[in-house]
Scaffold this active site. Structure first.
Site, PDB file in Angstrom:
ATOM      1  CG  HIS A 134       0.265   6.202  -0.712  1.00  0.00           C
ATOM      2  ND1 HIS A 134      -0.728   6.881  -1.361  1.00  0.00           N
ATOM      3  CD2 HIS A 134      -0.341   5.563   0.333  1.00  0.00           C
ATOM      4  CE1 HIS A 134      -1.908   6.663  -0.756  1.00  0.00           C
ATOM      5  NE2 HIS A 134      -1.691   5.857   0.275  1.00  0.00           N
ATOM      6  CG  HIS A 181      -1.839   1.159   1.303  1.00  0.00           C
ATOM      7  ND1 HIS A 181      -3.147   1.129   0.863  1.00  0.00           N
ATOM      8  CD2 HIS A 181      -1.645   2.414   1.773  1.00  0.00           C
ATOM      9  CE1 HIS A 181      -3.710   2.310   1.044  1.00  0.00           C
ATOM     10  NE2 HIS A 181      -2.816   3.109   1.605  1.00  0.00           N
ATOM     11  CD  GLU A 182       1.491   3.623   3.749  1.00  0.00           C
ATOM     12  OE1 GLU A 182       1.700   4.705   3.165  1.00  0.00           O
ATOM     13  OE2 GLU A 182       0.435   3.402   4.394  1.00  0.00           O
ATOM     14  CD  GLU A 184      -5.913   5.732   0.360  1.00  0.00           C
ATOM     15  OE1 GLU A 184      -5.067   6.638   0.420  1.00  0.00           O
ATOM     16  OE2 GLU A 184      -5.949   4.792   1.178  1.00  0.00           O
TER      17      GLU A 184
END
Lengths: 509, 509
Positions: A277, A273-274, A303
């Site tokens: 980003h 997830h990160e 997101e």
């Protein structure tokens, strides 16, 4: 040099200084969360306050206003190209917003945020809504006042729209209502079917995996998505914090994760997830570094980039085909008895729950819909702060079928409202919806992308993201970006279809 | 509030802002050396340049000059206490020095530093003095120009004295000449005796110790000297860099070390040395945080604090009595056959050499004396830059009996001169001499301090340092500090006696 050229050059210099100061602040913030000796917290807050003050001075510097006026009134303005005009637009928007708010209001909000968060902590611990309520009223009123002042500049029809604009420029509550209504129906349909068919034993997920092994798994995840933390030209790194986050700018973007010995999946999905980003920030075009345009398009688009890797890639059947053998190699006998199906099922276990941050891919959106509806009704006057627990609990029953037993697991579970973050929640679910739209085009442009994932090859997908999302940076407002790239408006169907297909594939309903 | 009080308060506010900015710069610099992804170097240099510019603006802010004028001309000035007057003095000195130099000269120096260091690197690699010489002439001339402009404010009689004042306020070349002449005689005497008697096999020092074990040793070193890196109130941490250093401010002071698998002693002494610097910074009185007075007294005093722990404690017989058993526990069989005497001898092996940073406790001072004499004669016109290799090589033969085979192991071994650092070297040896004087008083006040070391107890010594050195911060110029605390002027005898006693004890001559 014409005065237009000169002024534009000056604007970019001003923007660069601001970007540099903000990037320095990001590193100091990162330092506070990761490396700082505990005793240094007061000194660090002084350093951060100074940089924030400096950034605000640069942002509201009257010279910026003069330069912007000169550019926009220049008879040659129309000769500027699209990128230059967007830079002027973004700088103007930031300047007008920053200079619009009276200093007293800004200070009052900061103070109330601090008070509010402190009281929220106590109230949550004591399950005492009545203790928190008056503080929530105060921060809501102050935020509303701010929103009213910004409506004009933002071209927002309502204060709540002005708040949303901070996170999703030009998005409106009406638009979100339309989208979320569709999403709710779709999610309910998928959820019901999944709950009827899934029969998952995910207990093996809590088998212990030592932190040192999880760190190696984390490095593999970074390798897989091509988030470089090792090479001589690496622009990333992974550290440990209680709550994972991403911070940084272009060439120095850092992510964090957390290792729970009895929950090894947690760090896998945090890093994916990160890392999503992080790749976005690192993938912004270097030619726009230090310019207003050189940022991400919105929180929702951000997101969508993190969720894409976390869910669409990392929770896919192809991912586990590729990754399970590697995981087994690293973890010895721990998962010897587990096959790909079991892992895939466990990674996609769906269960309506009370706590948003623990929610699965299907029910997550429901949590956001609930919050959005409450925020919207709160700012339109349909709901009072005092009624929040009742409204909250009812919606959790209606949408997710779960019973909230106290306000600490209900309306007080998050810090967002305590610190005046209204209008932020929608972005979390818009990310999913943007993902659906990206997916439609990705499937068309790169029909074999899942085959790539199965082989552990990410470079083509990364290149696609660079071309279709990262590379546009902040050239468009989010909805326009999606439309420009995909030709499609913001529709929820592709996301619901993706979910439905995926879970049908997994559970064979 | 009287205008004097108000102005003094304003001065402290200005000082605080400067201290905060500088401390932020220190963290960003630390980040660059330790954690930054390599790709981030350009962005980091932008961040650092911004903070440096900001610090310079704060330092030279005309408002500071006005406030200082108002305070110093105030009829109530004499009512200020000693601390307040020192703050005013230090702020005035910093302001006058910073505003005295024409911007062009400052820029020229920075540029020449960059060029000089780059050419020095190439010249050193190619052993080509002639390549480096013209750049050294340029930086020397620029530095001299700067020194001439600062002489007046610093009350220095010669440009070289003005340069020394940057590192050792109020110290003069005449004074250093007197001290170093005595030191040279003393060191020669000790060196000759040691070389006659020592019979050391230090080969076991290169037995491999894995980095992970050395990290544990490092933590033990930190524990021993009470440099807190672990507790909930820790204000320190240890990281890895090629060249060890210390940076930070009061509540957040960080040291670095380097682990060489075949040279485990290196990290022990790096941590003790840098830890000594760190304890000094952490031990400054909290009441003076953010004030001009709230800094160390000088580079030499700083070096006395690091050397004290590194050499007087860490190379003592008592230290090895305490520590060898612990070391054996951590390193398995590696040093099973080594006894305390062997370890002590190896840690104190004396050998005249060509490279300063590798020098032992006895010959180290000789390296510094040589550089000081050369710098002094260079700035008095007695020696030309072109003559440096010849002068250098002759002194190494005369003072240390070593033959320099090429200029890369001789005059070009350090980066200091290439970057215009003249006047800095003396501090390195003054540290030893200050240590001798501290020792005289420490022996009197805490006669059993070595017994404490033998038991691994450091708290009494730390308390003594806090009371006698750390706690004075920058209340006095270095020589005055020594005199105030010990009642003794700056004399070299105690240091020589310490050395003589110690090595007589070790080698029984």
């Amino acid at each position: 040099m014409s005065s237009l050229k000169e002024n534009y050059k000056r604007l970019l210099e001003q923007s660069k200084e601001l970007a540099v100061v903000q990037s320095a602040g990001a590193i100091l913030q990162w330092d506070m969360e990761t490396k700082m000796p505990p005793k240094g917290v007061e000194l660090k807050s002084q350093q951060l306050a100074f940089l924030e003050k400096t950034a605000h001075q640069l942002l509201t510097n009257p010279e910026v206003g003069k330069v912007l006026d000169a550019i926009q009134k220049d008879s040659g303005y129309d000769s500027l190209d699209k990128v230059q005009k967007r830079n002027v637009y973004l700088a103007r928007k930031a300047y007008d917003e920053a200079t619009k708010l009276p200093e007293k209001l800004v200070v009052d909000i900061v103070k109330q945020q601090t008070v509010g968060v402190n009281v929220w902590k106590k109230a949550k611990a004591a399950k005492d809504w009545k203790l928190f309520m008056p503080e929530l009223v105060k921060i809501k009123d102050l935020t509303e006042k701010k929103a009213e002042l910004l409506m004009d500049i933002k071209g927002a029809k309502t204060p709540y729209d002005a708040l949303i604009d901070d996170f999703e420029p030009k998005m409106t509550a009406d638009n979100i209502t339309r989208i979320f209504d569709g999403m709710r129906k779709g999610l309910t349909k998928v959820m019901d079917k999944v709950l009827e068919h899934q029969n998952v034993d995910a207990g093996f997920l809590s088998r212990p995996v030592p932190v040192a092994v999880q760190e190696k798994i984390g490095e593999q995840m970074a390798d897989f998505i091509l988030y470089d933390i090792k090479s001589e030209n690496a622009g990333g790194r992974i550290d440990t914090t209680e709550h994972p986050f991403t911070t940084g700018y272009y060439t120095d973007v850092r992510i964090t994760t957390n290792y729970h010995e009895n929950q090894f999946m947690s760090s896998i999905y945090s890093i994916l997830h990160e890392g999503g980003h992080g790749l976005y920030e690192q993938g912004l075009p270097m030619k726009w570094m230090y310019q207003p345009i050189g940022t991400s398009a919105s929180y929702g688009i951000h997101e969508s980039m993190s969720r894409f890797i976390e869910n669409m890639v990392g929770r896919s059947s192809e991912f586990w085909t590729y990754y399970l053998p590697l995981l087994k190699k690293l973890t010895g006998d721990t998962f010897k008895d587990i096959d790909r199906e079991q892992m895939l099922h466990a990674a996609n276990y769906v269960a309506p729950s009370k706590i948003r941050i623990e929610a699965d891919e299907v029910t997550y959106g429901m949590h956001i819909i609930i919050r959005f509806e409450i925020e919207r009704d709160l700012f339109s006057g349909k709901v009072e702060v005092s009624e929040l627990p009742e409204v909250w609990n009812q919606k959790y029953m209606d949408y997710l079928g779960v019973e909230i037993l106290n306000d600490s697991e209900g309306v007080m579970q998050d810090t967002h409202w305590a610190s005046g973050l209204f209008g932020y929640f929608p972005s979390y679910a818009l990310g999913n919806i943007y993902d659906g739209v990206w997916l439609t085009k990705l499937d068309k442009d790169l029909p074999n992308w899942k085959g790539d994932v199965e082989k552990g090859v990410y470079k083509n997908i990364k290149a696609w993201m660079t071309e279709n999302v990262y590379g546009y940076a902040n050239l468009y407002d989010p909805e326009d970006l999606v439309k420009h790239v995909t030709g499609t408006g913001l529709v929820v169907e592709p996301f619901i279809e993706y979910l439905d297909d995926k879970f049908r594939g997994i559970y064979g309903y």
